[in-house]
Design an enzyme around this catalytic site. Structure first.
Site, PDB file in Angstrom:
ATOM      1  N   ASP A  93       1.020  -1.433   0.016  1.00 54.13           N
ATOM      2  CA  ASP A  93       0.018   0.105   0.060  1.00 54.13           C
ATOM      3  C   ASP A  93       0.809   1.256  -0.034  1.00 54.13           C
ATOM      4  O   ASP A  93       0.345   2.429   0.152  1.00 54.13           O
ATOM      5  CB  ASP A  93      -1.033   0.023   1.120  1.00 54.13           C
ATOM      6  CG  ASP A  93      -0.279  -0.047   2.437  1.00 54.13           C
ATOM      7  OD1 ASP A  93       0.818  -0.016   2.607  1.00 54.13           O
ATOM      8  OD2 ASP A  93      -1.000  -0.070   3.487  1.00 54.13           O
ATOM      9  N   SER A  94       2.213   1.297   0.043  1.00 57.32           N
ATOM     10  CA  SER A  94       3.222   2.139  -0.148  1.00 57.32           C
ATOM     11  C   SER A  94       2.690   2.828  -1.717  1.00 57.32           C
ATOM     12  O   SER A  94       3.340   4.131  -1.745  1.00 57.32           O
ATOM     13  CB  SER A  94       4.619   1.612  -0.231  1.00 57.32           C
ATOM     14  OG  SER A  94       4.733   0.573  -0.902  1.00 57.32           O
ATOM     15  N   ASP A 138      -0.892  -6.115  -0.255  1.00 60.89           N
ATOM     16  CA  ASP A 138      -1.189  -5.583   1.239  1.00 60.89           C
ATOM     17  C   ASP A 138      -2.711  -5.345   1.325  1.00 60.89           C
ATOM     18  O   ASP A 138      -3.693  -5.105   0.180  1.00 60.89           O
ATOM     19  CB  ASP A 138      -0.757  -4.265   1.095  1.00 60.89           C
ATOM     20  CG  ASP A 138       0.543  -4.033   1.977  1.00 60.89           C
ATOM     21  OD1 ASP A 138       1.032  -5.080   2.320  1.00 60.89           O
ATOM     22  OD2 ASP A 138       1.241  -3.082   2.198  1.00 60.89           O
ATOM     23  N   LYS A 197      -1.132  -9.339   3.025  1.00 61.26           N
ATOM     24  CA  LYS A 197      -0.226  -9.034   3.951  1.00 61.26           C
ATOM     25  C   LYS A 197      -1.158  -8.028   4.628  1.00 61.26           C
ATOM     26  O   LYS A 197      -1.784  -7.188   4.220  1.00 61.26           O
ATOM     27  CB  LYS A 197       0.982  -8.284   3.533  1.00 61.26           C
ATOM     28  CG  LYS A 197       1.920  -7.815   4.745  1.00 61.26           C
ATOM     29  CD  LYS A 197       3.181  -7.433   4.414  1.00 61.26           C
ATOM     30  CE  LYS A 197       3.009  -5.784   3.612  1.00 61.26           C
ATOM     31  NZ  LYS A 197       2.882  -4.928   4.622  1.00 61.26           N
ATOM     32  N   GLU A 236      -1.071  -5.484   8.479  1.00 57.26           N
ATOM     33  CA  GLU A 236      -0.204  -4.789   9.701  1.00 57.26           C
ATOM     34  C   GLU A 236      -1.300  -5.198  11.066  1.00 57.26           C
ATOM     35  O   GLU A 236      -2.503  -5.148  10.948  1.00 57.26           O
ATOM     36  CB  GLU A 236      -0.276  -3.259   9.644  1.00 57.26           C
ATOM     37  CG  GLU A 236       0.601  -2.881   8.251  1.00 57.26           C
ATOM     38  CD  GLU A 236       0.697  -1.444   8.140  1.00 57.26           C
ATOM     39  OE1 GLU A 236       0.418  -0.909   9.095  1.00 57.26           O
ATOM     40  OE2 GLU A 236       1.045  -1.105   7.169  1.00 57.26           O
ATOM     41  N   GLU A 243       9.300  -4.072  10.345  1.00 58.09           N
ATOM     42  CA  GLU A 243       9.714  -2.847   9.991  1.00 58.09           C
ATOM     43  C   GLU A 243      10.249  -1.834  11.064  1.00 58.09           C
ATOM     44  O   GLU A 243       9.526  -1.768  12.169  1.00 58.09           O
ATOM     45  CB  GLU A 243       8.378  -2.076   9.052  1.00 58.09           C
ATOM     46  CG  GLU A 243       8.892  -0.858   8.505  1.00 58.09           C
ATOM     47  CD  GLU A 243       7.790  -0.246   7.422  1.00 58.09           C
ATOM     48  OE1 GLU A 243       8.005   0.952   6.971  1.00 58.09           O
ATOM     49  OE2 GLU A 243       6.923  -0.950   7.345  1.00 58.09           O
TER      50      GLU A 243
END
Length: 279
Positions: free
Chosen positions: A49-50, A88, A118, A120, A187
Site C-alpha cells: 500500500d506504499s 497488502d 499482508k 499490519e 519494519e
C-alpha cells in the site's frame, strides 16, 4: 510445444521453508512492466500500500482503497511468472472483524491471482489471522513500525527502543506466528530486537529497517531506483538514480522539440517511391 517448461511460481509454503536458509529477496512492485523486470531476481513481490505515496502522491498509506490494491495486484501478477506475489490489505479493509478481513482477502485473491495477503498488526489481529489461514488465505504479517497506524504512533519512527516496546513487538511477532502467518515483515525495528525475534521465531522474518540477521529483506522499488524524491529513509540503499535520468531525458526531449530537431525525417511516415502511401 516448447520443451522448456515455464518456471513454477514460488509458493507461500516454500517461502516459509526458507527459515534460516538462503535469505528471501523481496521488493515491492505496482505495475506489470516493473514486475516483469524484477521477477527473475526476487523470491517475493509485494504489492504494497506504499503505492499510495510513491504512485498516487498521498502523504500516507491511509487513503489507499481495496480497489486500488486489486487493480495493481492484478497488474503485478500478470507480469510475474516466478515470484510469489503478496498484496497488502489497505487500512479499513480488515480491522473491523475477521469476517470483513476474509471478504477483502477473498476479493484480492480471486480478482488478482495473488498467492496471499499482508496485514499490519500484532496480538490484536491474531484472531483475524487465524480466521484467514484456517479458511485458505495465506497471510504475511507486519509488525514493528506499522504505517497504517501512523496517527497512533505519532509519525514514522523506529520502534523497540524501550523495554516495553521491545516486549510488545516480540509478543506481536509470536502471536502472528502462532496464528498461522507464513512470514512476518519487521519494519523500523531496533536491530537487536529484530535479531532476537528472528532467532526465536519459527517462521521467516523479512526486514525493512530492521536487521541483517532477518531471514529476508524488502525495500520499496522506487527507493531502490531513486525514483521517489520526497525523502530517502536511513535504511534504504539506492542502487540507481533513475529519477535523475528521467529528468535529463525529458529535458533533452524538450530541447529537441523546441529546436525542431525532433521529429527528424526518420521518425516520419513518408510516401513510398512510385506511388502514394496508404494509411
Amino acid at each position: 510445444m516448447s520443451a522448456v517448461k515455464a518456471a513454477k511460481r514460488i509458493s507461500t509454503p516454500q517461502i516459509r521453508a526458507r527459515k534460516g536458509q538462503e535469505p528471501i529477496v523481496c521488493l515491492t512492485a505496482y505495475t506489470t512492466e516493473m514486475a516483469r523486470r524484477l521477477d527473475p531476481h526476487v523470491d517475493l513481490l509485494l504489492v504494497g500500500d506504499s503505492l499510495g505515496m510513491v504512485i498516487y502522491g498521498f502523504d500516507s498509506t491511509l487513503p489507499v482503497t481495496l480497489d486500488m490494491m486489486i487493480a495493481h495486484g492484478a497488474a503485478v501478477v500478470r507480469g510475474a511468472s516466478r515470484a510469489c506475489v503478496i498484496v497488502d490489505l489497505p487500512f479499513g479493509s480488515y480491522q473491523a472483524s475477521p469476517e470483513q478481513a476474509f471478504h477483502s482477502a477473498a476479493r484480492v485473491m480471486a480478482e488478482t491471482g495473488a498467492s496471499g495477503v499482508k496485514i499490519e498488526g500484532g496480538e490484536a489481529l491474531a484472531e483475524t489471522v487465524r480466521f484467514l489461514t484456517q479458511r485458505g488465505v495465506p497471510v504475511c504479517a507486519h509488525v514493528g513500525l506499522m504505517p497504517q497506524a501512523v496517527n497512533v504512533a505519532g509519525g514514522f519512527k523506529a520502534t523497540g527502543r524501550s523495554d516495553e516496546e521491545a516486549r510488545q513487538i516480540t509478543h506481536d511477532a509470536e502471536a502472528m506466528a502462532e496464528a498461522g502467518a507464513f512470514a512476518i515483515v519487521l519494519e523500523g525495528t531496533l536491530e537487536p530486537v529484530a535479531r532476537a525475534i528472528t532467532e526465536t521465531l519459527p517462521i521467516p522474518t523479512i526486514g525493512i529497517g530492521a536487521s541483517p540477521a532477518c531471514d529476508g529483506q524488502v525495500l520499496v522499488i522506487d527507493d531502490v531506483l531513486g525514483l521517489y524524491s520526497e525523502f530517502t529513509p536511513k535504511f534504504v540503499k539506492r542502487y540507481a538514480e533513475i529519477g535523475n535520468q528521467i529528468s535529463e531525458a525529458a529535458a533533452s526531449y524538450a530541447a529537441d522539440v523546441r529546436a525542431r530537431r525532433f521529429p527528424a525525417m526518420e521518425h516520419c511516415f513518408l510516401p513510398k517511391s512510385g506511388g502514394q502511401s496508404r494509411s
